[in-house]
Design a protein around this motif. Sequence first.
Motif, PDB file in Angstrom:
ATOM      1  N   ALA A 117     -44.967 -23.882 134.460  1.00 23.73           N
ATOM      2  CA  ALA A 117     -44.987 -22.450 134.137  1.00 23.73           C
ATOM      3  C   ALA A 117     -44.343 -21.633 135.245  1.00 23.73           C
ATOM      4  N   GLU A 118     -44.575 -22.022 136.492  1.00 20.53           N
ATOM      5  CA  GLU A 118     -44.024 -21.273 137.626  1.00 20.53           C
ATOM      6  C   GLU A 118     -42.538 -21.534 137.830  1.00 20.53           C
ATOM      7  N   SER A 122     -40.923 -22.228 132.761  1.00 25.49           N
ATOM      8  CA  SER A 122     -41.442 -21.118 131.961  1.00 25.49           C
ATOM      9  C   SER A 122     -42.785 -21.487 131.346  1.00 25.49           C
ATOM     10  N   PRO A 123     -43.598 -20.478 131.041  1.00 24.30           N
ATOM     11  CA  PRO A 123     -44.872 -20.760 130.377  1.00 24.30           C
ATOM     12  C   PRO A 123     -44.669 -21.422 129.002  1.00 24.30           C
ATOM     13  N   ALA A 150     -44.109 -25.018 129.654  1.00 21.29           N
ATOM     14  CA  ALA A 150     -45.382 -25.606 130.089  1.00 21.29           C
ATOM     15  C   ALA A 150     -46.279 -25.874 128.880  1.00 21.29           C
ATOM     16  N   ASP A 151     -46.320 -24.931 127.926  1.00 21.73           N
ATOM     17  CA  ASP A 151     -47.097 -25.132 126.701  1.00 21.73           C
ATOM     18  C   ASP A 151     -46.583 -26.335 125.916  1.00 21.73           C
ATOM     19  N   TYR A 195     -49.205 -28.153 134.345  1.00 26.27           N
ATOM     20  CA  TYR A 195     -48.985 -26.925 133.588  1.00 26.27           C
ATOM     21  C   TYR A 195     -48.558 -25.777 134.508  1.00 26.27           C
ATOM     22  N   ARG A 196     -49.320 -25.575 135.575  1.00 27.77           N
ATOM     23  CA  ARG A 196     -49.011 -24.477 136.507  1.00 27.77           C
ATOM     24  C   ARG A 196     -47.618 -24.638 137.114  1.00 27.77           C
TER      25      ARG A 196
END
Length: 108
Positions: free
Chosen positions: A23-24, A27-28, A31-32, A19-20
């Motif tokens: 997201a990094e 994009s978040p 990641a979701d 996930y991290r």
Amino acid sequence: MTYEVVLTKDAERDLEDIYRYIAEYDSPVKADQVLDRILQATEALRTLPDRGSCPNELRSLGISEYRQLLFKPYRLIYRVHAQLVVIYVVADGRRDMQSLLMRRLLGS
């Protein structure tokens, strides 16, 4: 028949790391989406845990009690114990899976 699905602490960390990273570097939102799809795949194991194949890296060692569910490029490595499905690894399949599985499942 319905099974209970649980993740080991290592598998939970795997999900957090995936996930991290997404997201990094993406994009978040992405990641979701990926996390949701992986969790949906784990939920599918509640009713059909035997659908996964034995990972080749383990089969070559004569170990056949673990299974894998593929969610490209990710692999969920798990084992069925009676009514319980234990997920040990959630990893990008492009990694050195042989070393990861040896370390995580066999303690080498």
